[in-house]
Design a protein around this motif. Structure first.
Motif, PDB file in Angstrom:
ATOM      1  N   ILE A  56      33.599  27.234  75.262  1.00  0.00           N
ATOM      2  CA  ILE A  56      34.553  26.860  74.220  1.00  0.00           C
ATOM      3  C   ILE A  56      35.538  27.993  73.945  1.00  0.00           C
ATOM      4  N   HIS A  57      35.101  29.219  74.143  1.00  0.00           N
ATOM      5  CA  HIS A  57      36.058  30.330  74.082  1.00  0.00           C
ATOM      6  C   HIS A  57      37.159  30.119  75.126  1.00  0.00           C
TER       7      HIS A  57
ATOM      8  N   MET B  91      41.505  24.356  79.712  1.00  0.00           N
ATOM      9  CA  MET B  91      40.839  23.382  78.869  1.00  0.00           C
ATOM     10  C   MET B  91      40.004  22.405  79.686  1.00  0.00           C
ATOM     11  N   THR B  92      40.490  22.041  80.862  1.00  0.00           N
ATOM     12  CA  THR B  92      39.759  21.018  81.618  1.00  0.00           C
ATOM     13  C   THR B  92      38.490  21.575  82.257  1.00  0.00           C
TER      14      THR B  92
ATOM     15  N   LEU C 139      32.482  15.739  74.403  1.00  0.00           N
ATOM     16  CA  LEU C 139      33.260  14.675  73.760  1.00  0.00           C
ATOM     17  C   LEU C 139      34.308  15.267  72.827  1.00  0.00           C
ATOM     18  N   PHE C 140      33.904  16.275  72.061  1.00  0.00           N
ATOM     19  CA  PHE C 140      34.873  16.876  71.145  1.00  0.00           C
ATOM     20  C   PHE C 140      36.006  17.553  71.903  1.00  0.00           C
TER      21      PHE C 140
ATOM     22  N   THR D 268      39.801  21.776  66.756  1.00  0.00           N
ATOM     23  CA  THR D 268      38.826  20.989  67.498  1.00  0.00           C
ATOM     24  C   THR D 268      37.765  21.823  68.227  1.00  0.00           C
ATOM     25  N   PRO D 269      38.112  22.971  68.833  1.00  0.00           N
ATOM     26  CA  PRO D 269      37.042  23.751  69.465  1.00  0.00           C
ATOM     27  C   PRO D 269      35.953  24.133  68.470  1.00  0.00           C
ATOM     28  N   VAL D 270      36.354  24.345  67.227  1.00  0.00           N
ATOM     29  CA  VAL D 270      35.377  24.680  66.192  1.00  0.00           C
ATOM     30  C   VAL D 270      34.460  23.497  65.943  1.00  0.00           C
ATOM     31  N   SER D 271      35.063  22.314  65.882  1.00  0.00           N
ATOM     32  CA  SER D 271      34.240  21.126  65.673  1.00  0.00           C
ATOM     33  C   SER D 271      33.259  20.982  66.818  1.00  0.00           C
ATOM     34  N   ALA D 272      33.709  21.304  68.020  1.00  0.00           N
ATOM     35  CA  ALA D 272      32.837  21.144  69.182  1.00  0.00           C
ATOM     36  C   ALA D 272      31.696  22.142  69.144  1.00  0.00           C
TER      37      ALA D 272
END
Lengths: 523, 646, 99
Positions: free
Chosen positions: B101-102, B479-480, B346-347, B246-250
C-alpha cells in the motif's frame, strides 16, 4: 557543615528577582536576558540537587537547619525527599520556558510613560515566585512552609492583575475590570484557605510544641505524641482546606478559570503547572505525614470530591468557548486525578500522583504556551474565531496537537504513565471509583479533539489566513517540552526511581499496604 | 535472532520521525524513504519467519526484553516483545500489505502537496500496529492500540480542510476511546487479580481465579475489541472513516487495524475459554455485526462505504469465530489474513476507479468501466470472487470453515449461528455482486464533475475541473502492481493455507485447536454455502444486471432507507449522546457560573455589604468619634467596677 | 489638706475638658480642652504619688508634659494649616476623610 545547596537554589532566583527589578527602564532587553540567565542558572542548581540526591538514602537529604524564631520553636529547616526533588526539578525546568514564552508579554504599552517599567517587574515577579515555590518544596518546618505558602500569593496577585492577556474582547476598561476581578478572586480564595491553615498551624504548635515536620512525624510514628481523634481531624481539615483551594479541588475551583483566562499564557502556566503543585505536594507531605489517621478517615469523602473534579472539570472543559478557560477546566480534571492518586493510599496511586504532577506540568505548559502563541497571533481567546490554522501554520498546529494528545494521556507521552498508575492504584482499593475515573479518558479526548478540530481544521478563516508559523524563539520553547513528553512517556524510570522510595515512606506513614493480587492472596 | 524483533518496530518508527520532523527538504524523496523502511520491516519479518520455520513447533516463541518501562512498587511494565506464530502471522500481513500500500500510495498521492506527511503517518501506523501485535504484555499492547488509533485519526483526517474529514477523524478516535476504556479496565482487573498483565503469567493463571472475574475481564476485552474492530454497538465510526484517502481505508480500515480486536480476543483465548458467558457475548456481537454490516453494505451507493459495511460484516465473521473458542481461533485468523488480501485489493481497486473517475464515489454514476480499466476490473473481480466465497478462492476456504465451526458449536446455538453465517454469506454475495455490476457492467452513467466549491470532492489531491466529463483510464503501474499482487493473494492464499491444514497446524501451539463436529456433514455445509451464494448473486443480477440502474437512488423501502443511514445508529447517537451531552455541558457551565461561583461571589458580596453598613459609623466628625471613645471608656470602667463589686 | 480633694478637683477638670471636647466646634478650644484633660490627669497622678508615697506618679506626670508639649506642636501646626486651607477652625468642617 555542608554546602547549603537548597538555600542557594532558592536564593539565586530571589537575588535574580531583585537585580531584574533594578534594571533601568530603558534597558528592557537586559532585564529579559538577566531573568533568562538566572532561571537557567537555577535549572543547573536544581539539576545538581537531583544529582546529589541518592534515591536509596535517607528520607530527607541535603538538610539544613537553623534557629529562626527561637521563642516559638520556628526553625529554618530544609530537606528534600524524592517527591520534593522531582517537583523542584519541574519548577526549575519550566521557568526558563515561561520566561522565554513571555518574552514580549510585558513590553510597555505606547501610552505608558518612560518611567514605567512593566517588563522588569514581570520577570522579577516570576523569579520571585520561583524562589518561593522551590523553598516551599524544600521546607520541612511547618511554619516556614506556611509563610512561603502565603507569601507566594503576593507576586502571583500582581502577575495576574498587573499583566493581563492582551487578547481580550470588549474595551480596555472592561478587560482591566475582569482582570482585577480575577486577581482579587485568586487572592481572596487563597487567603481564606491560608487563614484556616494558620489556625491549624497554631493548633498544631499547641498540641505538638514545635513546628518541625520531621520531629512531629517521628513523635507521631513512635506514639510519643498522641492526638485526640477530634483534634487530629480538625487540624487535618484545616490543612487540607488550604491545599484543596490551591490544588484546586471541586467545589473550591472557580478561581482557576478566571485566573488562567485573564492572565497571560506564561503566567497561566505558572499558576497551574507550578504554584498549584504546592497544594497537591503539601497534601502528600503534610496531611498524610502529620495526620495519618485523619487522612484515612477523610479518604472516602476526598475520593468522591476528586472524582467529581475529574468528571465535572472535563465536562465543563467541553462546554467552554474560551481556549484558556478550557485548559483551566482540563487542569481541574487533572488535579482530580492527582488528588485521587494521593488518597488512594496505594504505592501505584501515590507514585502515579507524583509523576502526574510533573507530567501535568510539562504537558499543560506545552499546550498552554502554544495556545498562547496562537492567541497572540490572532488577538482572540475565543475558539470560534479560529479555523483552518493547520493549513497556514502546520508546525504550530502540530505542536498544539501533541500538547493536546498529552493532555488526553495518549500512550507514548508522559501523562499516560502517570494517569494509568493513578487509575490502577485507585482501582486496586476502590474499583468503582477507578472505573468512573476511567471515563475521564473519553471526556479528555472529547474536549481536546473538539478544540483541535474547531481551531486547526476545516476551511481557513479569513482572519487567520496571514498567520505566521512558529518563530525560532517559540520553537525553542516548545520543542524541548515535547521532547521531554516523549522521553518521559517511554522511559520514565529516572523519575520513578527517585519518587518510589519517598512513596514507600509515605505509605508506611499512613500504615497502609498495597492490596495484594487476588491470586497471590488466595495462596 | 530475537534482537531483530525491535527492529521490526523501529524501522517504520524511524521513518515516521524523519518524515514528520524533516521538513520540506524531504518532500521529494520522502515517499521513497517511507516505502523503503516499510519494505525493510517486511524483509526483517520474512527473515524472522524463515528462522521460525527452521525450529520445532514448540520452540518457536521468541522474547526480547528491551527495558523496564514503568517500574513502580508492585507494578512492572516492560517494553518487551513476544514473537510467536500468531504475532508472526500478523507481522507478515501488516508489513506485506503495508508495503504494497505504500507503493500504491506513491502513485495515488502523487498530486498531494503533503505526500511526505502522509507517508510519515503511514509509517507511524505500521510501527504502532507492529508494537500492538509484538507486545508481550497488555499495557504495551495498549500503547500500540492507542498508537494505531492516533495514526488512524491522523489519516482519516488527512484532508483536514474538509470539515467532514475532521469530524470523521474525531468520531473515530472518540468511539475508539470508549473501547479503550474497556481495555484499560481489563488491565486493571488483571493487575488486581493476577498482580501482572504480562501475557505468559496471566494466561497461565486463569485457573486460579473465579469464573466471574474472568467473565468481567473478557467482557471488558470485548468492549475494547468492539471499538477497534467496529463491532456493534461501537461500529458507527467505520463508515465515516472512509473520508480518509483510499490507501488508508485499504490498509487501516480493512486489512490490519480493524482486525486488532480479533487479535486481542485470540491472544486472550485462555481467558475466554474459561469464561463461557464472555464467549457467548463475543459470539452474539460477532453474529449481530455480521448481519448489521451486511445489511448496511447492501444499501450504500458510495463504493467505499459499501466496502466498509462489508468489512464490518467480515470482521463479524472473525469475531464470531474467535468467540467459538479453540474450534474457531485458527479460522478467525485465517479469515483475517485472506480478508486482508482481498479486502485491501478491493479497496485499492475502488481507489483506482475513483482515480479514473474524477474522484466520484457514487456507484450510480459509474457503469461499464470494465473496458476502460481492464487491470482494475480483473483484480477487483478476483477480489470479488474471493470475498463472496467462490469455491477454490481464498475467501471460500476460510469462510466455509467458520460456517462449519459455527454449526459445530452444538445445540440450538449452533443452529442459530450456522444459519446466521450462512445468511451472511448470501447477503455478502448479494451486495458484492451489486457493487461489481454497478461499477463495471451496464451502461455508462457518468456525470460531469461537480463544482468543487459546492461539494468538495472526496480526494482533493487531484485537480478536478468543474463540468468536465470523466475520462476513465487505467491507473499507473505503481498502483496496478500492488493490486495484482493482492489479487494473487486473494486467489491462492486460502488454498495454500488449507493444504494439509497448514495454517491450523502453524497456529496450533499458540491458539490451541479442536476439531469441531458439525451436526451435518462438512460437505452439506459447503453445498449449502454455494447454494446461498448463488441465490445472493442471482438476486443482485436480477435487480441490477437485468434492468438499468437509476442515477438518482430510488426512495426504497423502509429498511433500505434505514440501512442507508447505518440503521439509524448515528441518529440515535446524535440524539442521545451528542444532544444530551450538549445539554449536560451547557447546564453544567451555567451551574458552575451561577451556583458554585454564585456561592463564592455571594459570600464576597455579603461581606462587602456588611462593611458598607459599618462604614457609616465613620462619619468623619471628630467629635462623634470622641463621644464613642468616651462612651466606650465609660462602659469599660462601669464594667470593671461592676465586676469588682460582684 | 486631704489629698482626696485634689482628686475631686482633677475629676472636675477632666469632666470640664471632656465636655468641651464634645461640645465645642472650634478646633483651638477643643485643643485647649484636651490640654485641660491631660493636666487633670497630671494632677491626679501627682496626688496619687503623694498619697502612696512613691515618685512613680510624678515621673509619669513629667512624661505627660513632654508628650503634651510635642502634641501641642503637631496639633497647632495641623490647626494652622487647616485654617489656611479651609478658612475655618471648625472641627466639623474637617470631615472629608470619609468617602
Amino acid at each position: 557543615m555542608s554546602f547549603p545547596l537548597l538555600t542557594v537554589t532558592a536564593a539565586l532566583p530571589a537575588a535574580g528577582a531583585i537585580l531584574t527589578a533594578a534594571v533601568p527602564a530603558a534597558r528592557r532587553t537586559t532585564a529579559k536576558w538577566l531573568a533568562l540567565l538566572v532561571s537557567l542558572g537555577t535549572l543547573v542548581l536544581a539539576a545538581l540537587v537531583a544529582v546529589r540526591f541518592e534515591p536509596g538514602g535517607e528520607r530527607y537529604q541535603l538538610t539544613e537547619s537553623h534557629a529562626w524564631i527561637a521563642d516559638f520553636g520556628v526553625r529554618y529547616e530544609l530537606g528534600v525527599d524524592g517527591i520534593g526533588v522531582a517537583l523542584i526539578a519541574l519548577t526549575a525546568l519550566l521557568i526558563p520556558f515561561i520566561v522565554l514564552a513571555g518574552w514580549h508579554d510585558a513590553d510597555p504599552y505606547e501610552t505608558q510613560t518612560k518611567r514605567w517599567r512593566p517588563t522588569q517587574g514581570f520577570f522579577a515577579l516570576i523569579l520571585m515566585v520561583e524562589a518561593m515555590v522551590i523553598l516551599s518544596f524544600a521546607a520541612t518546618d511547618v511554619f516556614l512552609f506556611y509563610i512561603l505558602f502565603e507569601a507566594m500569593l503576593i507576586p502571583m496577585y500582581f502577575l495576574i492583575g498587573g499583566f493581563g492577556d492582551r487578547a481580550h474582547t470588549g474595551t480596555d476598561e472592561n478587560a482591566a475590570a475582569q482582570r482585577s476581578y480575577a486577581a482579587v478572586k485568586f487572592l481572596l480564595y487563597n487567603l481564606v484557605g491560608g487563614l484556616i491553615m494558620l489556625a491549624a498551624v497554631i493548633g498544631l504548635y499547641v498540641v505538638a510544641g514545635n513546628f518541625s515536620l520531621t520531629e512531629i512525624a517521628a513523635a507521631r510514628a513512635s506514639g510519643e505524641l498522641e492526638m485526640a481523634t477530634d483534634t487530629e481531624r480538625l487540624l487535618f481539615l484545616g490543612f487540607f482546606f488550604a491545599f484543596a483551594v490551591k490544588a484546586p479541588l471541586w467545589p473550591l475551583h472557580t478561581w482557576l478559570p478566571n485566573a488562567m483566562g485573564e492572565a497571560t499564557a506564561p503566567v497561566a502556566v505558572l499558576i497551574t503547572a507550578v504554584v498549584d503543585k504546592v497544594g497537591t505536594f503539601a497534601m502528600l507531605r503534610f496531611c498524610l505525614q502529620l495526620f495519618p489517621e485523619a487522612s484515612k478517615w477523610a479518604t472516602p469523602a476526598i475520593i468522591v470530591l476528586a472524582l467529581i473534579s475529574i468528571v465535572y472539570g472535563a465536562l465543563l472543559a467541553v462546554g467552554q468557548r474560551d481556549i484558556k478557560r478550557l485548559v483551566a477546566y482540563a487542569s481541574i480534571s487533572h488535579f482530580g486525578f492527582i488528588i485521587m492518586g494521593i488518597f488512594a493510599m496505594t504505592s501505584q496511586g501515590q507514585s502515579g500522583a507524583t509523576l502526574y504532577m510533573v507530567n501535568h506540568g510539562i504537558s499543560t505548559a506545552a499546550l498552554m504556551l502554544v495556545a498562547g502563541f496562537l492567541i497572540t497571533r490572532r488577538g482572540s481567546r475565543l475558539i470560534a474565531d479560529y479555523g483552518g490554522v493547520q493549513k497556514v501554520a502546520p508546525v504550530l498546529a502540530g505542536t498544539f496537537l501533541v500538547g493536546g494528545l498529552a493532555t488526553l494521556s495518549l500512550p507514548g507521552l508522559a501523562p499516560f504513565v502517570s494517569e494509568f498508575l493513578v487509575l490502577v492504584g485507585t482501582f486496586a482499593r476502590y474499583p468503582v471509583a477507578g472505573i468512573v475515573a476511567t471515563s475521564g479518558i473519553v471526556l479528555a479526548a472529547l474536549y481536546t479533539l473538539v478544540l483541535y478540530q474547531r481551531t486547526m481544521t476545516g476551511p481557513v478563516k479569513e482572519e487567520v489566513r496571514a498567520m505566521p508559523d512558529l518563530k525560532a524563539r517559540e520553537l525553542v520553547v516548545v520543542a524541548p517540552l515535547i521532547a521531554l513528553l516523549l522521553v518521559l512517556g517511554v522511559y520514565p524510570k529516572p523519575l520513578t526511581e527517585i519518587v518510589d522510595p519517598a512513596v514507600r515512606h509515605t505509605m508506611s506513614d499512613v500504615q497502609q499496604k498495597d492490596p495484594r493480587p487476588e491470586v497471590e492472596a488466595a495462596k | 535472532m530475537e534482537n531483530l524483533i525491535a527492529l521490526l518496530v523501529a524501522a517504520p518508527l524511524l521513518g515516521a520521525a524523519v518524515l514528520l520532523c524533516g521538513g520540506r527538504r524531504l518532500d521529494r524523496a520522502g515517499h521513497w524513504l517511507g516505502t523503503l523502511l516499510a519494505a525493510a520491516s517486511f524483509v526483517i519479518g520474512a527473515v524472522l519467519f524463515f528462522d521460525m520455520l527452521g525450529r520445532g513447533a514448540e520452540e518457536r516463541e521468541l522474547h526480547q526484553h528491551l527495558f523496564s518501562w514503568v517500574p513502580v512498587e508492585g507494578f512492572q511494565a516492560d517494553i518487551a516483545f513476544q514473537l510467536d506464530q500468531l504475532s508472526m502471522t500478523f507481522v507478515l500481513l501488516i508489513t506485506g500489505v503495508g508495503t504494497l500500500i505504500h507503493v500504491y500510495s506513491i502513485g495515488y498521492m502523487e498530486h498531494d502537496e503533503r505526500r511526505r506527511r502522509f507517508f510519515g503517518y503511514l509509517n507511524l501506523f505500521l510501527s504502532a500496529m507492529l508494537l500492538l501485535v509484538l507486545a508481550d504484555n497488555y499495557l504495551l499492547l495498549y500503547f500500540g492500540w492507542e498508537g494505531v488509533g492516533l495514526a488512524s485519526y491522523l489519516l482519516i483526517g488527512f484532508w483536514q480542510h474538509k470539515p467532514s474529514a475532521a469530524t470523521a477523524a474525531k468520531k473515530a478516535f472518540l468511539v475508539n476511546r470508549v473501547g479503550d476504556m474497556g481495555l484499560s479496565i481489563a488491565i486493571m482487573l488483571m493487575f488486581t487479580t493476577f498482580g501482572t498483565f504480562t501475557f505468559g503469567p496471566v494466561l497461565a493463571a486463569t485457573g486460579e481465579t473465579s469464573e466471574g472475574m474472568l467473565t468481567a475481564i473478557g467482557l471488558m476485552l470485548l468492549l475494547a475489541a468492539c471499538g477497534k474492530s467496529a463491532q456493534v454497538p461501537l461500529q458507527s465510526w467505520l463508515g465515516d472513516a472512509m473520508e480518509g484517502p483510499t490507501p488508508v481505508s485499504a490498509l487501516i480500515h480493512a486489512a490490519t487495524m480493524v482486525t486488532a480486536g480479533v487479535y486481542l480476543i485470540t491472544r486472550s483465548g485462555a481467558i475466554f475459554n474459561a469464561a463461557p458467558d464472555a464467549q457467548l457475548a463475543v459470539v452474539v456481537v460477532g453474529a449481530v455485526t455480521l448481519l448489521f454490516g451486511a445489511i448496511v453494505g447492501c444499501a450504500k451507493d458510495d463504493i467505499k462505504k459499501a466496502l466498509a459495511g462489508s468489512t464490518m460484516s467480515q470482521i463479524g465473521y472473525m469475531i464470531l469465530a474467535a468467540g467459538l473458542g479453540p474450534i474457531g481461533y485458527a479460522f478467525a485468523i485465517m479469515h483475517l489474513v485472506t480478508h486482508g488480501f482481498f479486502k485491501a485489493g478491493l479497496f485499492l481497486g475502488a481507489g483506482s476507479v475513483m482515480h479514473g473517475m474524477n474522484d466520484e464515489v457514487d456507484m450510480r454514476k459509474y457503469g461499464g468501466l470494465r473496458k476502460y480499466m481492464p487491470v482494475t476490473f480483473v483484480t477487483f473481480g478476483l477480489g470479488y470472487l474471493a470475498i463472496i466465497g467462490f469455491p477454490g478462492l481464498s475467501g471460500f476456504w476460510s469462510k466455509d470453515k467458520i460456517i462449519e465451526a459455527a454449526f459445530a458449536k452444538g445445540g440450538t446455538e449452533g443452529w442459530i449461528l450456522g444459519a446466521v453465517t450462512l445468511l451472511g454469506a448470501g447477503i455478502t454475495a448479494y451486495y458484492m455482486t451489486r457493487v461489481m455490476i454497478m461499477t463495471f457492467f451496464g451502461e455508462k452513467r457518468w456525470q460531469p464533475a461537480p463544482d468543487p466549491d459546492k461539494a468538495p470532492s472526496a480526494e482533493p489531491g487531484v485537480e478536478v475541473h468543474p463540468g468536465e466529463m470523466p475520462h476513465p483510464h487505467e491507473s499507473p503501474r505503481s498502483m496496478t502492481i500492488p493490486m495484482i499482487l493482492l489479487a494473487f493473494g486473494s486467489v491462492f492464499a486460502g488454498g495454500l493455507f488449507s493444504l494439509n491444514s497448514a495454517f491450523v497446524n502453524w497456529l496450533k501451539p499458540v491458539t490451541e485447536f479442536e476439531h469441531g463436529h458439525p451436526p451435518i456433514s462438512a460437505g452439506a455445509v459447503t453445498a449449502s454455502t454455494v447454494v446461498v451464494l448463488l441465490i445472493g448473486v442471482g438476486i443482485a443480477y436480477a435487480q441490477y444486471g437485468r434492468r438499468p440502474v437509476p442515477v438518482v437512488a430510488p426512495r426504497g423501502s423502509l429498511l433500505t432507507r434505514a440501512a442507508r443511514r447505518d440503521l439509524l445508529q448515528d441518529d440515535f447517537n446524535h440524539i442521545v449522546l451528542v444532544r444530551g451531552g450538549e445539554h449536560l455541558t451547557r447546564s453544567l457551565v451555567y451551574m458552575d457560573h451561577t451556583l458554585v461561583d454564585g456561592v463564592v461571589n455571594g459570600t464576597a458580596a455579603s461581606v462587602g455589604g456588611l462593611s458598607g453598613r459599618l462604614r457609616r459609623l465613620q462619619n468623619g466628625f471628630a467629635r462623634s468619634y470622641a463621644v464613642s471613645m468616651f462612651g466606650g471608656t465609660a462602659v469599660l470602667i462601669a464594667a470593671t467596677l461592676l465586676m469588682r463589686g460582684v | 489638706m486631704n489629698p482626696v480633694n485634689y482628686l475631686y478637683l482633677a475629676a472636675l477638670l477632666f469632666t470640664i475638658g471632656a465636655a468641651g471636647v464634645l461640645i465645642r466646634r472650634n478646633a483651638i478650644v477643643v485643643f485647649m480642652c484636651v490640654e485641660l484633660m491631660l493636666n487633670a490627669c497630671n494632677l491626679a497622678l501627682v496626688a496619687f504619688s503623694r498619697m502612696h508615697g512613691n515618685l512613680d506618679g510624678q515621673i509619669i506626670a513629667f512624661f505627660t508634659m513632654v508628650v503634651a508639649a510635642a502634641e501641642v506642636v503637631v496639633g497647632l501646626a495641623i490647626i494652622v494649616s487647616l485654617f489656611r486651607s479651609r478658612h475655618s477652625a471648625s472641627v466639623d468642617d474637617a470631615s472629608l476623610m470619609k468617602l
